[in-house]
Motif scaffolding. Structure first.
Motif, PDB file in Angstrom:
ATOM      1  N   MET A  11      67.246  33.670   2.530  1.00 33.90           N
ATOM      2  CA  MET A  11      67.535  32.456   3.310  1.00 33.90           C
ATOM      3  C   MET A  11      67.509  31.236   2.393  1.00 33.90           C
ATOM      4  SD  MET A  11      65.710  33.146   7.047  1.00 33.90           S
ATOM      5  CE  MET A  11      64.421  32.040   6.646  1.00 33.90           C
ATOM      6  N   LEU A  12      66.581  31.218   1.461  1.00 39.77           N
ATOM      7  CA  LEU A  12      66.529  30.137   0.483  1.00 39.77           C
ATOM      8  C   LEU A  12      67.833  30.083  -0.305  1.00 39.77           C
ATOM      9  CD1 LEU A  12      65.113  27.947  -1.206  1.00 39.77           C
ATOM     10  CD2 LEU A  12      64.134  29.797  -2.576  1.00 39.77           C
ATOM     11  N   TRP A  13      68.306  31.252  -0.742  1.00 44.35           N
ATOM     12  CA  TRP A  13      69.566  31.258  -1.482  1.00 44.35           C
ATOM     13  C   TRP A  13      70.707  30.740  -0.621  1.00 44.35           C
ATOM     14  CZ3 TRP A  13      71.054  30.834  -6.152  1.00 44.35           C
ATOM     15  CH2 TRP A  13      72.415  30.821  -6.383  1.00 44.35           C
ATOM     16  N   ASN A  14      70.705  31.054   0.666  1.00 42.25           N
ATOM     17  CA  ASN A  14      71.756  30.552   1.545  1.00 42.25           C
ATOM     18  C   ASN A  14      71.785  29.028   1.556  1.00 42.25           C
ATOM     19  OD1 ASN A  14      72.670  33.099   2.240  1.00 42.25           O
ATOM     20  ND2 ASN A  14      71.402  33.223   4.064  1.00 42.25           N
ATOM     21  N   ILE A  15      70.619  28.407   1.515  1.00 42.56           N
ATOM     22  CA  ILE A  15      70.546  26.946   1.456  1.00 42.56           C
ATOM     23  C   ILE A  15      71.142  26.452   0.139  1.00 42.56           C
ATOM     24  CG2 ILE A  15      68.964  24.975   1.337  1.00 42.56           C
ATOM     25  CD1 ILE A  15      67.066  26.619   3.166  1.00 42.56           C
ATOM     26  N   ILE A  16      70.807  27.120  -0.945  1.00 43.99           N
ATOM     27  CA  ILE A  16      71.363  26.760  -2.249  1.00 43.99           C
ATOM     28  C   ILE A  16      72.879  26.942  -2.236  1.00 43.99           C
ATOM     29  CG2 ILE A  16      71.455  27.383  -4.706  1.00 43.99           C
ATOM     30  CD1 ILE A  16      68.446  28.219  -4.381  1.00 43.99           C
ATOM     31  N   GLN A  17      73.346  28.041  -1.676  1.00 45.03           N
ATOM     32  CA  GLN A  17      74.780  28.331  -1.671  1.00 45.03           C
ATOM     33  C   GLN A  17      75.574  27.288  -0.890  1.00 45.03           C
ATOM     34  OE1 GLN A  17      76.302  31.080  -3.396  1.00 45.03           O
ATOM     35  NE2 GLN A  17      77.981  29.651  -3.059  1.00 45.03           N
ATOM     36  N   ASN A  64      70.927  17.689  -7.357  1.00 42.97           N
ATOM     37  CA  ASN A  64      70.588  16.330  -6.953  1.00 42.97           C
ATOM     38  C   ASN A  64      70.074  16.281  -5.502  1.00 42.97           C
ATOM     39  OD1 ASN A  64      70.262  13.585  -7.508  1.00 42.97           O
ATOM     40  ND2 ASN A  64      72.259  13.086  -6.639  1.00 42.97           N
ATOM     41  N   VAL A  65      69.162  17.205  -5.208  1.00 41.27           N
ATOM     42  CA  VAL A  65      68.517  17.234  -3.900  1.00 41.27           C
ATOM     43  C   VAL A  65      67.008  17.287  -4.090  1.00 41.27           C
ATOM     44  CG1 VAL A  65      70.455  18.365  -2.729  1.00 41.27           C
ATOM     45  CG2 VAL A  65      68.625  19.765  -3.687  1.00 41.27           C
ATOM     46  N   SER A  66      66.303  16.942  -3.048  1.00 39.23           N
ATOM     47  CA  SER A  66      64.849  17.025  -3.055  1.00 39.23           C
ATOM     48  C   SER A  66      64.402  18.467  -2.864  1.00 39.23           C
ATOM     49  CB  SER A  66      64.300  16.169  -1.909  1.00 39.23           C
ATOM     50  OG  SER A  66      62.933  16.432  -1.702  1.00 39.23           O
ATOM     51  N   LEU A  67      63.259  18.812  -3.415  1.00 34.30           N
ATOM     52  CA  LEU A  67      62.682  20.133  -3.163  1.00 34.30           C
ATOM     53  C   LEU A  67      62.404  20.345  -1.678  1.00 34.30           C
ATOM     54  CD1 LEU A  67      60.202  20.563  -6.134  1.00 34.30           C
ATOM     55  CD2 LEU A  67      62.193  21.983  -5.641  1.00 34.30           C
ATOM     56  N   ASP A  68      62.227  19.260  -0.932  1.00 32.65           N
ATOM     57  CA  ASP A  68      61.994  19.369   0.506  1.00 32.65           C
ATOM     58  C   ASP A  68      63.124  20.109   1.210  1.00 32.65           C
ATOM     59  OD1 ASP A  68      59.573  18.070   0.453  1.00 32.65           O
ATOM     60  OD2 ASP A  68      60.426  16.104   0.901  1.00 32.65           O
ATOM     61  N   VAL A  69      64.321  19.983   0.689  1.00 31.58           N
ATOM     62  CA  VAL A  69      65.468  20.666   1.285  1.00 31.58           C
ATOM     63  C   VAL A  69      65.229  22.170   1.312  1.00 31.58           C
ATOM     64  CG1 VAL A  69      67.922  21.188   0.945  1.00 31.58           C
ATOM     65  CG2 VAL A  69      67.089  18.860   0.608  1.00 31.58           C
ATOM     66  N   PHE A  70      64.618  22.697   0.261  1.00 35.02           N
ATOM     67  CA  PHE A  70      64.413  24.129   0.150  1.00 35.02           C
ATOM     68  C   PHE A  70      63.262  24.647   0.996  1.00 35.02           C
ATOM     69  CE2 PHE A  70      66.136  23.093  -4.209  1.00 35.02           C
ATOM     70  CZ  PHE A  70      67.432  23.435  -3.870  1.00 35.02           C
ATOM     71  N   ARG A  71      62.385  23.774   1.398  1.00 36.71           N
ATOM     72  CA  ARG A  71      61.258  24.232   2.217  1.00 36.71           C
ATOM     73  C   ARG A  71      61.447  23.886   3.676  1.00 36.71           C
ATOM     74  NH1 ARG A  71      57.268  20.789   3.731  1.00 36.71           N
ATOM     75  NH2 ARG A  71      57.440  18.665   2.987  1.00 36.71           N
ATOM     76  N   GLY A  72      62.622  23.393   4.017  1.00 34.59           N
ATOM     77  CA  GLY A  72      62.899  23.078   5.412  1.00 34.59           C
ATOM     78  C   GLY A  72      62.326  21.751   5.826  1.00 34.59           C
ATOM     79  N   GLY A  73      62.162  20.844   4.846  1.00 34.19           N
ATOM     80  CA  GLY A  73      61.637  19.517   5.148  1.00 34.19           C
ATOM     81  C   GLY A  73      62.605  18.700   5.966  1.00 34.19           C
ATOM     82  N   LYS A  74      62.223  17.481   6.259  1.00 31.91           N
ATOM     83  CA  LYS A  74      63.029  16.613   7.102  1.00 31.91           C
ATOM     84  C   LYS A  74      64.216  16.018   6.364  1.00 31.91           C
ATOM     85  CE  LYS A  74      59.200  15.456  10.073  1.00 31.91           C
ATOM     86  NZ  LYS A  74      58.328  14.419  10.607  1.00 31.91           N
ATOM     87  N   GLN A  75      64.163  16.000   5.038  1.00 30.14           N
ATOM     88  CA  GLN A  75      65.259  15.409   4.278  1.00 30.14           C
ATOM     89  C   GLN A  75      66.520  16.249   4.442  1.00 30.14           C
ATOM     90  OE1 GLN A  75      64.335  13.865   0.571  1.00 30.14           O
ATOM     91  NE2 GLN A  75      66.405  13.869  -0.207  1.00 30.14           N
TER      92      GLN A  75
END
Length: 79
Positions: A11-17, A64-75
């Protein structure tokens, strides 16, 4: 590694993709941008391997994204 963890990293990779597609960046280019070997990135992508924190930082910086994106943060993703 148990199946739940593998699914989590897939699922993490899907976010990266999604971000790679949005920015029109190939996996090969991500490898060059981060210095992470292409085979290692494919292990994350295809095998659901857990990326170490330092590599997640490199990927976040390259995209150029925050690490929060990968943990399902609000960003949200950059538009």
């Amino acid at each position: 590694m148990d199946i739940e963890r593998v699914d989590l990293y897939k699922m993490l990779w899907n976010i990266i993709q999604v971000q790679l597609d949005k920015q029109k960046i190939t996996v090969y280019r991500l490898s060059k941008m981060t210095g992470i070997p292409l085979t290692t990135i494919y292990n994350y992508k295809n095998d659901g391997k857990e990326p170490p924190f330092k590599n997640m930082c490199k990927i976040a910086d390259a995209l150029n994204v925050s690490l929060d994106v990968f943990r399902g943060g609000k960003q949200k993703w950059n538009n």
